[in-house]
Design a protein around this motif. Structure first.
Motif, PDB file in Angstrom:
ATOM      1  N   ILE A  41       0.838  -1.201   0.000  1.00  0.00           N
ATOM      2  CA  ILE A  41       0.000   0.000   0.000  1.00  0.00           C
ATOM      3  C   ILE A  41       0.872   1.250   0.000  1.00  0.00           C
ATOM      4  N   SER A  42       1.963   1.190   0.747  1.00  0.00           N
ATOM      5  CA  SER A  42       2.908   2.308   0.791  1.00  0.00           C
ATOM      6  C   SER A  42       4.316   1.744   0.887  1.00  0.00           C
ATOM      7  N   ASN A  43       5.282   2.636   0.805  1.00  0.00           N
ATOM      8  CA  ASN A  43       6.690   2.246   0.894  1.00  0.00           C
ATOM      9  C   ASN A  43       7.399   3.137   1.898  1.00  0.00           C
ATOM     10  N   PRO A  44       8.423   2.604   2.552  1.00  0.00           N
ATOM     11  CA  PRO A  44       9.192   3.458   3.462  1.00  0.00           C
ATOM     12  C   PRO A  44       9.970   4.495   2.658  1.00  0.00           C
ATOM     13  N   THR A  45      10.339   5.561   3.328  1.00  0.00           N
ATOM     14  CA  THR A  45      11.185   6.561   2.682  1.00  0.00           C
ATOM     15  C   THR A  45      12.529   5.921   2.353  1.00  0.00           C
ATOM     16  N   LEU A  46      13.287   6.573   1.508  1.00  0.00           N
ATOM     17  CA  LEU A  46      14.599   6.039   1.161  1.00  0.00           C
ATOM     18  C   LEU A  46      15.477   5.936   2.406  1.00  0.00           C
ATOM     19  N   GLU A  47      15.433   6.965   3.242  1.00  0.00           N
ATOM     20  CA  GLU A  47      16.219   6.943   4.481  1.00  0.00           C
ATOM     21  C   GLU A  47      15.800   5.774   5.376  1.00  0.00           C
ATOM     22  N   LYS A  48      14.492   5.575   5.531  1.00  0.00           N
ATOM     23  CA  LYS A  48      13.995   4.474   6.358  1.00  0.00           C
ATOM     24  C   LYS A  48      14.368   3.128   5.735  1.00  0.00           C
ATOM     25  N   SER A  49      14.349   3.049   4.422  1.00  0.00           N
ATOM     26  CA  SER A  49      14.739   1.812   3.732  1.00  0.00           C
ATOM     27  C   SER A  49      16.180   1.440   4.056  1.00  0.00           C
ATOM     28  N   PHE A  50      17.070   2.424   4.057  1.00  0.00           N
ATOM     29  CA  PHE A  50      18.465   2.157   4.407  1.00  0.00           C
ATOM     30  C   PHE A  50      18.594   1.741   5.871  1.00  0.00           C
ATOM     31  N   GLU A  51      17.824   2.376   6.752  1.00  0.00           N
ATOM     32  CA  GLU A  51      17.842   2.004   8.168  1.00  0.00           C
ATOM     33  C   GLU A  51      17.388   0.551   8.350  1.00  0.00           C
ATOM     34  N   ILE A  52      16.324   0.173   7.658  1.00  0.00           N
ATOM     35  CA  ILE A  52      15.796  -1.189   7.753  1.00  0.00           C
ATOM     36  C   ILE A  52      16.824  -2.184   7.234  1.00  0.00           C
ATOM     37  N   ALA A  53      17.418  -1.890   6.085  1.00  0.00           N
ATOM     38  CA  ALA A  53      18.431  -2.783   5.512  1.00  0.00           C
ATOM     39  C   ALA A  53      19.585  -2.977   6.489  1.00  0.00           C
ATOM     40  N   LYS A  54      20.008  -1.903   7.120  1.00  0.00           N
ATOM     41  CA  LYS A  54      21.107  -1.994   8.091  1.00  0.00           C
ATOM     42  C   LYS A  54      20.709  -2.863   9.280  1.00  0.00           C
ATOM     43  N   LYS A  55      19.495  -2.667   9.803  1.00  0.00           N
ATOM     44  CA  LYS A  55      19.031  -3.462  10.944  1.00  0.00           C
ATOM     45  C   LYS A  55      18.928  -4.944  10.600  1.00  0.00           C
ATOM     46  N   LEU A  56      18.599  -5.246   9.339  1.00  0.00           N
ATOM     47  CA  LEU A  56      18.449  -6.634   8.909  1.00  0.00           C
ATOM     48  C   LEU A  56      19.744  -7.211   8.356  1.00  0.00           C
ATOM     49  N   ASN A  57      20.802  -6.382   8.351  1.00  0.00           N
ATOM     50  CA  ASN A  57      22.104  -6.795   7.833  1.00  0.00           C
ATOM     51  C   ASN A  57      21.992  -7.275   6.377  1.00  0.00           C
ATOM     52  N   LYS A  58      21.270  -6.487   5.583  1.00  0.00           N
ATOM     53  CA  LYS A  58      21.039  -6.786   4.173  1.00  0.00           C
ATOM     54  C   LYS A  58      21.380  -5.563   3.336  1.00  0.00           C
ATOM     55  N   LYS A  59      21.640  -5.798   2.062  1.00  0.00           N
ATOM     56  CA  LYS A  59      21.748  -4.695   1.116  1.00  0.00           C
ATOM     57  C   LYS A  59      20.332  -4.261   0.779  1.00  0.00           C
ATOM     58  N   ILE A  60      20.167  -2.990   0.513  1.00  0.00           N
ATOM     59  CA  ILE A  60      18.829  -2.476   0.218  1.00  0.00           C
ATOM     60  C   ILE A  60      18.223  -3.191  -0.986  1.00  0.00           C
ATOM     61  N   THR A  61      19.052  -3.575  -1.942  1.00  0.00           N
ATOM     62  CA  THR A  61      18.565  -4.266  -3.140  1.00  0.00           C
ATOM     63  C   THR A  61      18.152  -5.713  -2.855  1.00  0.00           C
ATOM     64  N   GLU A  62      18.516  -6.234  -1.702  1.00  0.00           N
ATOM     65  CA  GLU A  62      18.068  -7.577  -1.318  1.00  0.00           C
ATOM     66  C   GLU A  62      16.655  -7.539  -0.736  1.00  0.00           C
ATOM     67  N   ILE A  63      16.202  -6.345  -0.393  1.00  0.00           N
ATOM     68  CA  ILE A  63      14.879  -6.194   0.220  1.00  0.00           C
ATOM     69  C   ILE A  63      13.877  -5.606  -0.768  1.00  0.00           C
ATOM     70  N   TRP A  64      14.302  -4.567  -1.487  1.00  0.00           N
ATOM     71  CA  TRP A  64      13.425  -3.885  -2.445  1.00  0.00           C
ATOM     72  C   TRP A  64      14.050  -3.878  -3.819  1.00  0.00           C
TER      73      TRP A  64
END
Length: 60
Positions: A34-57
């Motif tokens: 329905i919505s997407n996190p901001t780019l900044e939040k996306s990077f924060e999430i990727a860091k917390k999950l120990n993933k590259k942003i491209t592995e998530i989105w």
């Protein structure tokens, strides 16, 4: 007494939302598309999950 499977899913979504530092309702909107996190939040999430942003989105 058996636990309701929906209760487990509900509790897991609450915990995952907490991990992402987002309200559960926001997390569910992201999950459903329905919505997407901001780019900044996306990077924060990727860091917390120990993933590259491209592995998530991915960009379509």
């Amino acid at each position: 007494m058996k636990r309701n499977p929906n209760e487990r899913i509900f509790n897991e979504s609450i915990e995952f939302a907490k991990l992402l530092d987002a309200p559960r309702s926001t997390y569910l909107q992201w999950k459903s598309g329905i919505s997407n996190p901001t780019l900044e939040k996306s990077f924060e999430i990727a860091k917390k999950l120990n993933k590259k942003i491209t592995e998530i989105w991915h960009f379509e």
